[in-house]
Design a protein around this motif. Structure first.
Motif, PDB file in Angstrom:
ATOM      1  N   VAL A  72       6.175  -0.108   5.578  1.00  2.73           N
ATOM      2  CA  VAL A  72       6.076  -0.498   4.174  1.00  2.73           C
ATOM      3  C   VAL A  72       6.108   0.765   3.318  1.00  2.73           C
ATOM      4  O   VAL A  72       5.337   1.700   3.546  1.00  2.73           O
ATOM      5  CB  VAL A  72       4.765  -1.269   3.897  1.00  2.73           C
ATOM      6  CG1 VAL A  72       4.728  -1.749   2.447  1.00  2.73           C
ATOM      7  CG2 VAL A  72       4.627  -2.443   4.853  1.00  2.73           C
ATOM      8  N   GLY A  73       7.007   0.824   2.347  1.00 10.04           N
ATOM      9  CA  GLY A  73       7.102   2.009   1.494  1.00 10.04           C
ATOM     10  C   GLY A  73       7.718   1.681   0.150  1.00 10.04           C
ATOM     11  O   GLY A  73       8.240   0.586  -0.063  1.00 10.04           O
ATOM     12  N   ASP A  74       7.648   2.666  -0.762  1.00 10.89           N
ATOM     13  CA  ASP A  74       8.193   2.420  -2.098  1.00 10.89           C
ATOM     14  C   ASP A  74       8.875   3.637  -2.719  1.00 10.89           C
ATOM     15  O   ASP A  74       9.441   3.544  -3.810  1.00 10.89           O
ATOM     16  CB  ASP A  74       7.091   1.936  -3.046  1.00 10.89           C
ATOM     17  CG  ASP A  74       6.009   2.991  -3.268  1.00 10.89           C
ATOM     18  OD1 ASP A  74       6.040   4.044  -2.576  1.00 10.89           O
ATOM     19  OD2 ASP A  74       5.136   2.778  -4.120  1.00 10.89           O
ATOM     20  N   GLY A  75       8.813   4.791  -2.063  1.00  8.71           N
ATOM     21  CA  GLY A  75       9.326   6.016  -2.673  1.00  8.71           C
ATOM     22  C   GLY A  75      10.699   6.422  -2.191  1.00  8.71           C
ATOM     23  O   GLY A  75      11.244   5.849  -1.234  1.00  8.71           O
ATOM     24  N   ILE A  76      11.257   7.437  -2.859  1.00  6.99           N
ATOM     25  CA  ILE A  76      12.567   7.965  -2.468  1.00  6.99           C
ATOM     26  C   ILE A  76      12.531   8.467  -1.029  1.00  6.99           C
ATOM     27  O   ILE A  76      13.452   8.233  -0.236  1.00  6.99           O
ATOM     28  CB  ILE A  76      12.983   9.102  -3.421  1.00  6.99           C
ATOM     29  CG1 ILE A  76      13.245   8.543  -4.819  1.00  6.99           C
ATOM     30  CG2 ILE A  76      14.227   9.819  -2.901  1.00  6.99           C
ATOM     31  CD1 ILE A  76      13.534   9.607  -5.859  1.00  6.99           C
ATOM     32  N   ASN A  77      11.440   9.162  -0.669  1.00  9.87           N
ATOM     33  CA  ASN A  77      11.330   9.726   0.677  1.00  9.87           C
ATOM     34  C   ASN A  77      11.140   8.658   1.752  1.00  9.87           C
ATOM     35  O   ASN A  77      11.240   8.952   2.945  1.00  9.87           O
ATOM     36  CB  ASN A  77      10.158  10.715   0.732  1.00  9.87           C
ATOM     37  CG  ASN A  77      10.378  11.917  -0.161  1.00  9.87           C
ATOM     38  OD1 ASN A  77      11.508  12.336  -0.374  1.00  9.87           O
ATOM     39  ND2 ASN A  77       9.315  12.464  -0.702  1.00  9.87           N
TER      40      ASN A  77
ATOM     41  N   VAL B 221      13.077   6.010   6.354  1.00 12.21           N
ATOM     42  CA  VAL B 221      12.158   5.368   7.300  1.00 12.21           C
ATOM     43  C   VAL B 221      12.298   3.851   7.218  1.00 12.21           C
ATOM     44  O   VAL B 221      12.206   3.159   8.236  1.00 12.21           O
ATOM     45  CB  VAL B 221      10.693   5.756   7.008  1.00 12.21           C
ATOM     46  CG1 VAL B 221       9.858   5.656   8.263  1.00 12.21           C
ATOM     47  CG2 VAL B 221      10.603   7.156   6.454  1.00 12.21           C
ATOM     48  N   LEU B 222      12.487   3.337   6.008  1.00 10.73           N
ATOM     49  CA  LEU B 222      12.685   1.899   5.843  1.00 10.73           C
ATOM     50  C   LEU B 222      13.914   1.440   6.610  1.00 10.73           C
ATOM     51  O   LEU B 222      13.936   0.362   7.205  1.00 10.73           O
ATOM     52  CB  LEU B 222      12.830   1.556   4.357  1.00 10.73           C
ATOM     53  CG  LEU B 222      11.543   1.637   3.525  1.00 10.73           C
ATOM     54  CD1 LEU B 222      11.867   1.630   2.033  1.00 10.73           C
ATOM     55  CD2 LEU B 222      10.605   0.482   3.866  1.00 10.73           C
TER      56      LEU B 222
ATOM     57  N   ILE C 115      16.341   3.170  -4.479  1.00 11.05           N
ATOM     58  CA  ILE C 115      16.896   3.525  -3.172  1.00 11.05           C
ATOM     59  C   ILE C 115      16.039   2.972  -2.034  1.00 11.05           C
ATOM     60  O   ILE C 115      16.559   2.591  -0.977  1.00 11.05           O
ATOM     61  CB  ILE C 115      17.060   5.064  -3.042  1.00 11.05           C
ATOM     62  CG1 ILE C 115      17.854   5.395  -1.773  1.00 11.05           C
ATOM     63  CG2 ILE C 115      15.697   5.772  -3.027  1.00 11.05           C
ATOM     64  CD1 ILE C 115      18.256   6.856  -1.685  1.00 11.05           C
ATOM     65  N   ALA C 116      14.725   2.888  -2.252  1.00  6.76           N
ATOM     66  CA  ALA C 116      13.845   2.304  -1.244  1.00  6.76           C
ATOM     67  C   ALA C 116      14.138   0.807  -1.105  1.00  6.76           C
ATOM     68  O   ALA C 116      14.209   0.271   0.006  1.00  6.76           O
ATOM     69  CB  ALA C 116      12.379   2.523  -1.622  1.00  6.76           C
TER      70      ALA C 116
END
Length: 242
Positions: free
Chosen positions: A178-183, A187-188, A203-204
């Protein structure tokens, strides 16, 4: 002195788009602290940012910046940094030359629903882990409060996929991220299931398999429960079809 240090940090960070940088700038402005002009801004991946303020080179960043630059830090600041990290705050250092002039602690409040989400995942028989660029002390403090099972801390932006691979080697089942950032985008895409927070970066969202329409962590639990019900329904339909 404290106001001057915060003003210097804000002078550098006003060119940055990082959430912590914006928080520092907002804090300085809300406190009506003078933020001087700066130029020659450079972002150093994984370390921090640097700019020239009134002819002085000022660096703002985390522990990795200190290690890379081998700067000196007064004992009182070192003690303060350890104390704040232990409380779950992210410590940002302001460096001039080879000396730490001050530090800023930025705390990201934990959403009340986050702990409920972790508890619900555990009740569903799932394990939880956190991959973060924060220091181990800060990460472990947050993990203890939320009841997260495993922590991989101090991860550089381009090292998250490798950290995910470490977790994959330790688990037999599918792994969701689970993520929300550019970085988080790589991983997503690399996870068995990538879940993006709808309020995150474009982009996420484009890299994820599932997009939650709000920033509520409990929606992750809802998505997993819905997926299980759909798969059960598919299995039942196949049974009756055969």
């Amino acid at each position: 002195q404290d106001k001057r240090v915060l003003g210097l940090a804000a002078a550098v960070e006003k060119h940055s788009e990082h959430p912590i940088g914006r928080a520092i700038v907002d804090s300085a402005r809300q406190s009506e602290i003078h933020v001087p002009d700066s130029d020659d801004f450079v972002s150093e991946t994984g370390q921090g940012v640097v700019a020239r303020v009134s002819g002085e080179s000022i660096r703002v960043g985390g522990p990795r910046m200190l290690q890379a630059r081998k700067v000196e830090m007064p004992e009182r600041l070192a003690e303060a940094a350890d104390r704040l990290s232990g409380k779950g705050a992210t410590v940002v250092y302001i460096v001039s030359g080879d000396m730490v002039k001050g530090l800023v602690a930025v705390a990201d409040p934990i959403k009340p629903s986050a702990k409920r989400a972790i508890e619900a995942l555990h009740e569903s028989g799932l394990k939880t882990a956190m991959i973060t660029g924060d220091s181990r002390a800060t990460a472990e403090s947050v993990a203890r409060e939320l009841g997260i099972d495993a922590v991989i801390a101090g991860v550089l932006p381009d090292g998250k996929v490798e950290a995910l691979d470490q977790l994959k080697q330790k688990t037999d089942g599918a792994l969701a991220f689970v993520g929300d950032g550019i970085n988080d985008a790589p991983v997503l895409a690399a996870a068995d299931v990538g879940i993006a927070i709808g309020s995150g970066t474009d982009i996420a969202i484009e890299s994820a398999d599932v997009v939650l329409m709000s920033g509520d962590p409990e929606k992750v639990v809802s998505a997993i429960k819905l997926s299980r019900k759909v798969m059960r329904n598919i299995a039942q339909n196949l049974f009756w079809a055969f």
